[in-house]
Design a protein around this motif. Structure first.
Motif, PDB file in Angstrom:
ATOM      1  N   PRO A 131       0.851  -1.306  -0.224  1.00 24.00           N
ATOM      2  CA  PRO A 131      -0.032  -0.146   0.038  1.00 24.00           C
ATOM      3  C   PRO A 131       1.001   1.123  -0.137  1.00 24.00           C
ATOM      4  CG  PRO A 131      -0.884  -1.560   1.631  1.00 24.00           C
ATOM      5  CD  PRO A 131       0.305  -2.033   1.114  1.00 24.00           C
ATOM      6  N   GLU A 132       0.364   2.292  -0.612  1.00 30.89           N
ATOM      7  CA  GLU A 132       1.351   3.587  -0.896  1.00 30.89           C
ATOM      8  C   GLU A 132       1.305   4.185   0.242  1.00 30.89           C
ATOM      9  OE1 GLU A 132       3.165   4.475  -3.315  1.00 30.89           O
ATOM     10  OE2 GLU A 132       2.680   2.436  -4.555  1.00 30.89           O
ATOM     11  N   VAL A 133       0.311   4.233   1.363  1.00 32.76           N
ATOM     12  CA  VAL A 133       0.209   4.870   2.444  1.00 32.76           C
ATOM     13  C   VAL A 133       1.742   4.689   3.219  1.00 32.76           C
ATOM     14  CG1 VAL A 133      -0.753   3.338   3.952  1.00 32.76           C
ATOM     15  CG2 VAL A 133      -0.969   5.592   4.411  1.00 32.76           C
ATOM     16  N   PHE A 134       2.548   3.477   2.818  1.00 31.48           N
ATOM     17  CA  PHE A 134       3.478   3.284   4.047  1.00 31.48           C
ATOM     18  C   PHE A 134       4.935   3.309   3.220  1.00 31.48           C
ATOM     19  CE2 PHE A 134       0.001   0.143   5.329  1.00 31.48           C
ATOM     20  CZ  PHE A 134      -0.258   0.612   6.724  1.00 31.48           C
ATOM     21  N   SER A 135       5.902   3.743   3.927  1.00 33.85           N
ATOM     22  CA  SER A 135       7.169   3.884   3.368  1.00 33.85           C
ATOM     23  C   SER A 135       7.704   2.421   3.232  1.00 33.85           C
ATOM     24  CB  SER A 135       7.923   4.710   4.251  1.00 33.85           C
ATOM     25  OG  SER A 135       8.336   4.081   5.686  1.00 33.85           O
ATOM     26  N   ASP A 136       8.936   2.234   2.860  1.00 38.23           N
ATOM     27  CA  ASP A 136       9.371   0.655   2.611  1.00 38.23           C
ATOM     28  C   ASP A 136       9.560   0.437   3.988  1.00 38.23           C
ATOM     29  OD1 ASP A 136       9.594   0.883  -0.090  1.00 38.23           O
ATOM     30  OD2 ASP A 136      11.516   1.762  -0.227  1.00 38.23           O
ATOM     31  N   ALA A 137      10.321   1.133   5.106  1.00 37.93           N
ATOM     32  CA  ALA A 137      10.564   0.740   6.351  1.00 37.93           C
ATOM     33  C   ALA A 137       9.483   0.475   7.121  1.00 37.93           C
ATOM     34  CB  ALA A 137      11.562   1.638   7.025  1.00 37.93           C
ATOM     35  N   GLU A 138       8.531   1.331   6.862  1.00 49.19           N
ATOM     36  CA  GLU A 138       7.033   0.842   7.741  1.00 49.19           C
ATOM     37  C   GLU A 138       6.522  -0.524   7.362  1.00 49.19           C
ATOM     38  OE1 GLU A 138       5.151   5.346   8.482  1.00 49.19           O
ATOM     39  OE2 GLU A 138       4.894   4.540   6.405  1.00 49.19           O
ATOM     40  N   ALA A 139       6.714  -0.837   6.135  1.00 50.27           N
ATOM     41  CA  ALA A 139       5.910  -1.990   5.530  1.00 50.27           C
ATOM     42  C   ALA A 139       6.584  -3.252   5.720  1.00 50.27           C
ATOM     43  CB  ALA A 139       5.874  -1.740   4.079  1.00 50.27           C
ATOM     44  N   ALA A 140       7.737  -3.077   5.944  1.00 47.70           N
ATOM     45  CA  ALA A 140       8.628  -4.347   6.151  1.00 47.70           C
ATOM     46  C   ALA A 140       8.318  -5.309   7.267  1.00 47.70           C
ATOM     47  CB  ALA A 140      10.196  -4.118   6.112  1.00 47.70           C
ATOM     48  N   PRO A 141       8.040  -4.643   8.458  1.00 48.80           N
ATOM     49  CA  PRO A 141       7.612  -5.248   9.701  1.00 48.80           C
ATOM     50  C   PRO A 141       6.197  -5.986   9.391  1.00 48.80           C
ATOM     51  CG  PRO A 141       8.445  -3.346  10.384  1.00 48.80           C
ATOM     52  CD  PRO A 141       8.242  -3.091   8.980  1.00 48.80           C
ATOM     53  N   PHE A 142       5.416  -5.490   8.576  1.00 51.69           N
ATOM     54  CA  PHE A 142       4.044  -6.088   8.141  1.00 51.69           C
ATOM     55  C   PHE A 142       4.202  -7.650   7.633  1.00 51.69           C
ATOM     56  CE2 PHE A 142       2.340  -1.402   7.645  1.00 51.69           C
ATOM     57  CZ  PHE A 142       2.381  -1.413   8.893  1.00 51.69           C
ATOM     58  N   LEU A 143       5.259  -7.741   7.006  1.00 44.43           N
ATOM     59  CA  LEU A 143       5.166  -9.038   6.191  1.00 44.43           C
ATOM     60  C   LEU A 143       5.430 -10.329   7.079  1.00 44.43           C
ATOM     61  CD1 LEU A 143       7.164  -7.273   3.316  1.00 44.43           C
ATOM     62  CD2 LEU A 143       4.877  -8.341   3.287  1.00 44.43           C
ATOM     63  N   CYS A 144       5.689 -10.110   8.305  1.00 50.77           N
ATOM     64  CA  CYS A 144       5.913 -11.402   9.096  1.00 50.77           C
ATOM     65  C   CYS A 144       5.457 -11.015  10.441  1.00 50.77           C
ATOM     66  CB  CYS A 144       7.223 -11.619   9.193  1.00 50.77           C
ATOM     67  SG  CYS A 144       7.511 -13.243  10.574  1.00 50.77           S
ATOM     68  N   ALA A 145       5.976  -9.976  11.105  1.00 54.02           N
ATOM     69  CA  ALA A 145       5.655  -9.490  12.509  1.00 54.02           C
ATOM     70  C   ALA A 145       3.937  -9.263  12.566  1.00 54.02           C
ATOM     71  CB  ALA A 145       6.224  -8.394  12.891  1.00 54.02           C
ATOM     72  N   GLY A 146       3.292  -8.632  11.374  1.00 57.48           N
ATOM     73  CA  GLY A 146       2.260  -8.132  11.224  1.00 57.48           C
ATOM     74  C   GLY A 146       1.446  -9.285  10.839  1.00 57.48           C
ATOM     75  N   ALA A 147       1.635 -10.050   9.627  1.00 53.26           N
ATOM     76  CA  ALA A 147       0.851 -11.160   9.455  1.00 53.26           C
ATOM     77  C   ALA A 147       0.627 -12.117  10.278  1.00 53.26           C
ATOM     78  CB  ALA A 147       1.458 -11.458   8.013  1.00 53.26           C
ATOM     79  N   ILE A 148       1.761 -12.568  10.955  1.00 53.95           N
ATOM     80  CA  ILE A 148       1.633 -13.854  11.876  1.00 53.95           C
ATOM     81  C   ILE A 148       0.994 -13.291  13.216  1.00 53.95           C
ATOM     82  CG2 ILE A 148       3.882 -13.316  13.080  1.00 53.95           C
ATOM     83  CD1 ILE A 148       2.644 -16.794  12.118  1.00 53.95           C
ATOM     84  N   GLY A 149       1.153 -12.254  13.374  1.00 47.58           N
ATOM     85  CA  GLY A 149       0.283 -11.425  14.622  1.00 47.58           C
ATOM     86  C   GLY A 149      -1.120 -11.387  14.481  1.00 47.58           C
ATOM     87  N   TYR A 150      -1.508 -11.223  12.967  1.00 45.66           N
ATOM     88  CA  TYR A 150      -2.960 -11.163  12.713  1.00 45.66           C
ATOM     89  C   TYR A 150      -3.505 -12.612  12.356  1.00 45.66           C
ATOM     90  CZ  TYR A 150      -6.828 -11.434   9.047  1.00 45.66           C
ATOM     91  OH  TYR A 150      -7.960 -11.528   8.401  1.00 45.66           O
ATOM     92  N   ARG A 151      -2.564 -13.520  12.102  1.00 46.33           N
ATOM     93  CA  ARG A 151      -3.033 -14.961  12.303  1.00 46.33           C
ATOM     94  C   ARG A 151      -3.322 -15.515  13.591  1.00 46.33           C
ATOM     95  NH1 ARG A 151      -3.707 -19.113   8.703  1.00 46.33           N
ATOM     96  NH2 ARG A 151      -3.753 -21.049   9.493  1.00 46.33           N
TER      97      ARG A 151
END
Length: 342
Positions: free
Chosen positions: A140-160
């Protein structure tokens, strides 16, 4: 290309530089693959598990890293979803068979041929990486590269983990440990479950104060009893003791979800201290989380952009990956740690 690589299994108590900075061959795309110029890559505790051999790389040397954000610079034959210049992300899930009973019913995270980015295929602690286009995600464009990086594991696995907890609005929920994943999950809880109260158990005062800043109604040490019983909890710590300690706080019929690919063996005897009538009687549960599906990643990225979730993070140069890893091992955490590849 420049990369930080795992060349041997080693204990972080014995070495201060477990990763080697070196030259590695540039990736070449095969059919259906894209090559990505890595801009940012999150640092995860799973990298420690790889280095120390609890979930070792399938081959050596291995480039770790599975929270990758960058730009497509080359495409293989047959690629249709992405073009050169597109910004994409890569997560822990790198490949599955697509044919087994788990893949067919939407539980590809349990596929017997599951492949992980940075463990079974080179990851993002490098200038470039490659992946099949169907295992890459629009950022998503709302996030910088550094902001988006943690979403790809820390965020996704937290969501699961949150989904598997069975949590419902108005119930109390506990977060055990307060690092990269928990500081994202608490923002998700406060948005989607506005009537729920979050109780945080963490070893350090800095973590507990950070949790209060993000909306926890109570924080305490791992061994403390919460002032109210909690209906569900998510454990993100690397050791066994917190699992045992938090169970005394779980309400009857409640569930603890363990969000960790491995637990460090030095603390395995803590499991023997579970008190059955206090900790498991009355239909309490302990459940694990295994990997993520691509749908988990896509759904979390969308939800994060709608809230929007704002991660806190510390930036490190690629050459400083060892320092980031050691700080994570020693518990020097506030939010996420992200490598910037320049």
């Amino acid at each position: 290309m420049k990369a930080m690589v795992i060349r041997r299994i080693s204990s972080l108590t014995e070495t201060r530089e477990p990763l080697e900075f070196c030259d590695m061959p540039d990736p070449v795309p095969e059919e259906g693959e894209i090559v990505i110029r890595v801009n940012a890559c999150g640092v995860c505790h799973t990298e420690i598990d790889e280095i120390e051999g609890r979930t070792p790389p399938s081959t050596i040397p291995m480039i770790p890293g599975h929270q990758i954000v960058g730009r497509v610079v080359e495409v293989g034959k047959g690629v249709k979803r992405f073009k050169i210049g597109d910004r994409v992300g890569v997560a822990w899930i790198h490949g599955v068979c697509g044919r087994c009973r788990f893949c067919i019913i939407g539980m590809e995270n349990l596929c017997e041929r599951f492949e992980a980015t940075g463990r079974d295929a080179h990851g993002g602690y490098a200038e470039y990486t490659k992946v099949r286009e169907d295992f890459a995600y629009e950022i998503p464009e709302v996030f910088s590269d550094a902001e988006a990086a943690p979403f790809l594991c820390a965020g996704a696995i937290g969501y699961r983990s949150l989904r598997l907890s069975g949590h419902r609005d108005g119930q109390n929920i506990g977060l055990v440990g307060f690092g990269a994943s928990a500081h994202l999950v608490i923002q998700l809880i406060r948005f989607h479950y506005p009537n729920s109260r979050v109780f945080v158990f963490a070893r350090g005062e800095r973590e507990r104060e950070f949790a209060k800043e993000l909306g926890a109604v109570w924080t305490g040490r791992i061994e403390e009893e919460s002032p109210e019983k909690i209906h569900s909890a998510i454990d993100t710590t690397p050791v066994w003791r917190p699992v045992v300690e938090v169970m005394k706080n779980i309400e009857a019929g409640g569930r603890l979800v363990i969000n960790a690919i491995r637990k460090e063996e030095m603390d395995k005897d803590a499991l023997l201290r579970l008190n059955y009538p206090r900790d498991l009687w009355l239909e309490k549960e302990i459940k694990s989380v295994a990997n993520v599906t691509r749908e988990d990643v896509r759904e979390f990225l969308y939800m994060a952009s709608q809230i929007p979730i704002k991660p806190q993070y510390q930036l490190f140069a690629l050459r400083d990956a060892n320092r980031a890893i050691l700080e994570l091992k020693e518990g020097r955490i506030k939010g996420a740690k992200v490598l910037i590849i320049d």
